[in-house]
Motif scaffolding. Structure first.
Motif, PDB file in Angstrom:
ATOM      1  N   VAL A  13      29.429  46.896  38.353  1.00  0.00           N
ATOM      2  CA  VAL A  13      29.319  46.003  39.326  1.00  0.00           C
ATOM      3  C   VAL A  13      27.585  45.761  39.379  1.00  0.00           C
ATOM      4  CG1 VAL A  13      29.348  45.473  41.803  1.00  0.00           C
ATOM      5  CG2 VAL A  13      31.110  46.823  40.524  1.00  0.00           C
ATOM      6  N   PHE A  14      27.496  44.434  39.443  1.00  0.00           N
ATOM      7  CA  PHE A  14      25.875  44.079  39.556  1.00  0.00           C
ATOM      8  C   PHE A  14      25.646  43.288  40.873  1.00  0.00           C
ATOM      9  CE2 PHE A  14      26.597  44.460  35.014  1.00  0.00           C
ATOM     10  CZ  PHE A  14      25.545  45.254  34.438  1.00  0.00           C
ATOM     11  N   LEU A  35      28.795  40.789  40.937  1.00  0.00           N
ATOM     12  CA  LEU A  35      29.786  40.414  39.843  1.00  0.00           C
ATOM     13  C   LEU A  35      30.352  41.817  39.355  1.00  0.00           C
ATOM     14  CD1 LEU A  35      28.962  38.195  36.982  1.00  0.00           C
ATOM     15  CD2 LEU A  35      29.682  40.522  36.391  1.00  0.00           C
ATOM     16  N   GLY A  36      31.528  41.952  39.289  1.00  0.00           N
ATOM     17  CA  GLY A  36      32.375  43.007  38.854  1.00  0.00           C
ATOM     18  C   GLY A  36      32.983  42.727  37.453  1.00  0.00           C
ATOM     19  N   ASP A  49      27.689  38.585  48.379  1.00  0.00           N
ATOM     20  CA  ASP A  49      27.578  40.186  48.539  1.00  0.00           C
ATOM     21  C   ASP A  49      27.543  40.394  49.995  1.00  0.00           C
ATOM     22  OD1 ASP A  49      25.093  39.624  49.888  1.00  0.00           O
ATOM     23  OD2 ASP A  49      23.653  40.895  48.440  1.00  0.00           O
ATOM     24  N   GLN A  50      27.662  39.635  50.905  1.00  0.00           N
ATOM     25  CA  GLN A  50      28.266  40.147  52.202  1.00  0.00           C
ATOM     26  C   GLN A  50      29.573  40.971  52.311  1.00  0.00           C
ATOM     27  OE1 GLN A  50      27.584  36.890  51.859  1.00  0.00           O
ATOM     28  NE2 GLN A  50      28.830  35.341  53.291  1.00  0.00           N
ATOM     29  N   ASP A  51      30.333  40.347  51.375  1.00  0.00           N
ATOM     30  CA  ASP A  51      31.739  41.185  51.118  1.00  0.00           C
ATOM     31  C   ASP A  51      31.981  42.342  50.423  1.00  0.00           C
ATOM     32  OD1 ASP A  51      32.712  38.927  52.689  1.00  0.00           O
ATOM     33  OD2 ASP A  51      32.997  37.463  50.803  1.00  0.00           O
ATOM     34  N   VAL A  52      30.666  42.944  50.027  1.00  0.00           N
ATOM     35  CA  VAL A  52      30.759  44.016  49.382  1.00  0.00           C
ATOM     36  C   VAL A  52      31.670  45.204  49.749  1.00  0.00           C
ATOM     37  CG1 VAL A  52      28.817  45.206  50.049  1.00  0.00           C
ATOM     38  CG2 VAL A  52      29.204  44.798  47.501  1.00  0.00           C
ATOM     39  N   VAL A  53      31.626  45.592  50.863  1.00  0.00           N
ATOM     40  CA  VAL A  53      32.430  46.636  51.165  1.00  0.00           C
ATOM     41  C   VAL A  53      33.796  46.078  50.961  1.00  0.00           C
ATOM     42  CG1 VAL A  53      33.223  47.959  53.448  1.00  0.00           C
ATOM     43  CG2 VAL A  53      30.817  47.705  52.963  1.00  0.00           C
ATOM     44  N   SER A  54      34.482  45.018  51.490  1.00  0.00           N
ATOM     45  CA  SER A  54      35.980  44.891  51.257  1.00  0.00           C
ATOM     46  C   SER A  54      36.300  44.631  49.800  1.00  0.00           C
ATOM     47  CB  SER A  54      36.280  43.526  52.152  1.00  0.00           C
ATOM     48  OG  SER A  54      35.381  42.685  51.896  1.00  0.00           O
ATOM     49  N   LEU A  55      35.259  44.070  48.929  1.00  0.00           N
ATOM     50  CA  LEU A  55      35.402  43.874  47.444  1.00  0.00           C
ATOM     51  C   LEU A  55      35.601  45.615  46.784  1.00  0.00           C
ATOM     52  CD1 LEU A  55      32.708  41.352  46.392  1.00  0.00           C
ATOM     53  CD2 LEU A  55      35.419  41.289  45.854  1.00  0.00           C
ATOM     54  N   SER A  56      34.901  46.397  47.514  1.00  0.00           N
ATOM     55  CA  SER A  56      34.858  47.738  47.022  1.00  0.00           C
ATOM     56  C   SER A  56      36.000  48.363  47.153  1.00  0.00           C
ATOM     57  CB  SER A  56      33.825  48.591  47.336  1.00  0.00           C
ATOM     58  OG  SER A  56      33.744  49.023  48.729  1.00  0.00           O
ATOM     59  N   LYS A  57      36.753  47.927  48.331  1.00  0.00           N
ATOM     60  CA  LYS A  57      38.013  48.774  48.630  1.00  0.00           C
ATOM     61  C   LYS A  57      39.215  47.992  47.824  1.00  0.00           C
ATOM     62  CE  LYS A  57      37.131  49.904  53.247  1.00  0.00           C
ATOM     63  NZ  LYS A  57      36.675  49.262  54.351  1.00  0.00           N
ATOM     64  N   MET A  58      38.964  46.928  47.887  1.00  0.00           N
ATOM     65  CA  MET A  58      39.949  45.815  47.082  1.00  0.00           C
ATOM     66  C   MET A  58      40.048  46.277  45.476  1.00  0.00           C
ATOM     67  SD  MET A  58      40.143  41.890  46.503  1.00  0.00           S
ATOM     68  CE  MET A  58      40.377  41.281  47.926  1.00  0.00           C
ATOM     69  N   TRP A  59      38.942  46.509  44.840  1.00  0.00           N
ATOM     70  CA  TRP A  59      38.650  46.734  43.429  1.00  0.00           C
ATOM     71  C   TRP A  59      38.455  48.122  43.022  1.00  0.00           C
ATOM     72  CZ3 TRP A  59      40.115  43.460  39.977  1.00  0.00           C
ATOM     73  CH2 TRP A  59      39.898  41.984  40.389  1.00  0.00           C
ATOM     74  N   GLY A  60      38.273  49.133  44.295  1.00  0.00           N
ATOM     75  CA  GLY A  60      38.286  50.430  43.949  1.00  0.00           C
ATOM     76  C   GLY A  60      37.199  51.322  43.173  1.00  0.00           C
ATOM     77  N   PHE A  61      35.953  50.334  43.690  1.00  0.00           N
ATOM     78  CA  PHE A  61      34.674  50.948  43.036  1.00  0.00           C
ATOM     79  C   PHE A  61      33.727  51.500  44.225  1.00  0.00           C
ATOM     80  CE2 PHE A  61      33.837  46.490  43.739  1.00  0.00           C
ATOM     81  CZ  PHE A  61      32.585  46.634  44.363  1.00  0.00           C
ATOM     82  N   LYS A  62      33.096  52.505  43.933  1.00  0.00           N
ATOM     83  CA  LYS A  62      32.084  52.764  44.838  1.00  0.00           C
ATOM     84  C   LYS A  62      30.987  51.892  45.270  1.00  0.00           C
ATOM     85  CE  LYS A  62      32.643  57.415  43.348  1.00  0.00           C
ATOM     86  NZ  LYS A  62      31.916  58.396  42.525  1.00  0.00           N
TER      87      LYS A  62
END
Ligand code: GUN
Ligand code: ZN
Length: 450
Positions: A13-14, A35-36, A49-62
């Protein structure tokens, strides 16, 4: 589609600035984005990138695994070199004092004859793959030589170093002034069949064969027909040269008196398809460009070579106005630089030279030329469903660029935004600024051994 309903895992993830082109917009600058890339090397998401926390949950990255780009860094799509002779790399930067036909017989054919020797081939091919990758060519459309085993070795090396490549065993059965550098018709056909079969058998993910008649003067009419049929039967790409220099165009007229034009020679032999890429095209007429448009064939613009061996100046604006696909090529060693950044600069120079000659000519912008080096190249090679820009589902072929590397070639000044930073990189940057290169999600630069 997300992590919960697919097996895909996120490999990278960048976060930061991304620059790329779309068919509608030559330059799109995406700031404050994430970008994942999934574990198959495909772009999984590109979002604000304001959605990074929800993206991390949805895609399972830290979120701690995110690679944060610095203020003077950006990601851009990898560049596509649509025409390069791997076999001519050993003498790049020399031997630029003769026009095409003499240049071929004097310098090129004697060097290409040496690729019978696989040790020689291994040395040069290793160097050209590494050099072009380091300079940001994530995809290269290569000419090798007439030698099947050395051409297979080029494919093996591109795969080993992780470059996306089309590799062509060169076909030529006439008009070589170097007796040891040509094949008989039957040898050429058999060896082309063997090359294609053996390269496909390797099942390299990103390295494929391309049918490669050198150019009309080097091939008999029957060989050209044979190659058209091989490409058709195996659904393969085709590459060659066309209308590079005026003497060559005249020669083709005498060699193929039954054909209306150089383009007609390839058309009649079924070599113009939507997977064909023809280098140069400096002297094509508008009528010929219409045939390119109708057949979906592409032109590789090689401006360094066109000037270096005094071939001509392609009017790219006119080609684009004819809706012909066009990418850029280094054409090493007719072109003296293996870097696509050089191809970008020489494209702009040629466009400006045409404007000097004719002030009505609409000069290409740097944004348009950036598109030609990336998305345009992918279209020219009919790979735009896979690569060329940052679109979800495409392979992640990308360059991490840092314009502020220590002792680098670029100075920045206050207030310079991402567009100026990109323009400075394109005009002043070099491989020191390309700090990481990715092909299909795999990091290939820095090289694992350095
Ligand atoms: N036309 C046929 N062969 C070649 C080659 O090797 N280089 C260039 N620039 N043009 C060609
Ligand atoms: Zn060439």
């Amino acid at each position: 589609m997300n992590q919960n309903d697919t097996a895909a895992r996120i490999a990278h993830v960048f976060r930061g600035t991304f620059v790329h082109s779309t068919p509608r917009t030559a330059l799109e600058i995406l700031q404050d984005c994430v970008l994942g890339v999934d574990d198959e090397g495909k772009i999984a998401f590109i979002e604000k990138d304001q959605d990074v926390v929800s993206l991390s949950k949805m895609w399972g990255f830290k979120t701690s695994d995110i690679k944060q780009l610095g203020q003077y860094e950006f990601l851009m799509p990898g560049m596509v070199d649509t025409h390069i002779h791997a076999s001519q790399y050993s003498y790049t930067g020399t031997a630029l004092d003769l026009p095409l036909l003499e240049w071929l017989n004097t310098y090129t054919f004697p060097v290409e004859a040496k690729y019978k020797d696989l040790d020689f081939a291994n040395d040069v091919y290793t160097k050209v793959v590494r050099r072009t990758l380091k300079n940001g060519s994530t995809t290269a459309c290569y000419f090798a030589t007439i030698h099947t085993d050395a051409s297979l070795l080029l494919g093996e090396l591109a795969d080993k170093f992780g470059q996306r490549a089309l590799v062509g065993k060169v076909c030529m059965d006439c008009n070589s002034a170097v007796p040891q550098y040509k094949e008989s018709h039957s040898e050429c056909k058999e060896e082309t069949d063997r090359f294609i079969k053996e390269l496909l058998k390797k099942k390299y993910l990103n390295v494929k064969p391309v049918v490669t008649p050198r150019f009309a003067p080097s091939c008999s009419s029957s060989l050209l027909s044979e190659l058209g049929a091989i490409a058709y039967n195996n659904k393969l790409h085709i590459q060659s040269h066309i209308s590079e220099n005026k003497e060559e165009v005249e020669l083709v007229k005498t060699l193929f008196p039954g054909c209306k034009s150089y383009t007609d020679v390839y058309l009649k032999h079924n070599l113009l398809t939507d997977r064909s890429v023809m280098a140069h095209g400096c002297h094509l007429t508008d009528e010929e460009l219409e045939i390119f448009c109708e057949t979906g064939s592409a032109i590789s613009h090689c401006p360094n070579s066109n000037i270096s061996i005094c071939s001509g100046m392609l009017n790219v604006r006119n080609v684009l106005n004819h809706k012909v696909k066009l990418g850029l090529g280094t054409d090493v060693a007719g072109g003296y630089s293996p870097s696509m950044l050089d191809a970008i600069r020489r494209t702009l120079d040629t466009s400006k030279a045409l404007t000097i000659q004719d002030p009505q000519h609409e000069t290409l912008s740097f944004e348009e030329v950036f598109r030609l080096a990336t998305l345009g190249g992918s279209e020219a090679l009919s790979l735009d469903d896979q690569i060329g820009n940052f679109v979800v589902g495409k392979d992640f072929d990308a360059l991490r660029v840092n314009v502020c590397v220590p002792d680098g070639p670029i100075d920045l000044f206050p207030g310079e935004g991402p567009k100026v930073i990109l323009e400075k990189f394109l005009n002043l940057g070099d491989d020191r600024n390309i700090t990481e290169v990715y092909v299909a999600g795999r990091q290939v630069v820095p090289f694992p051994d350095t």
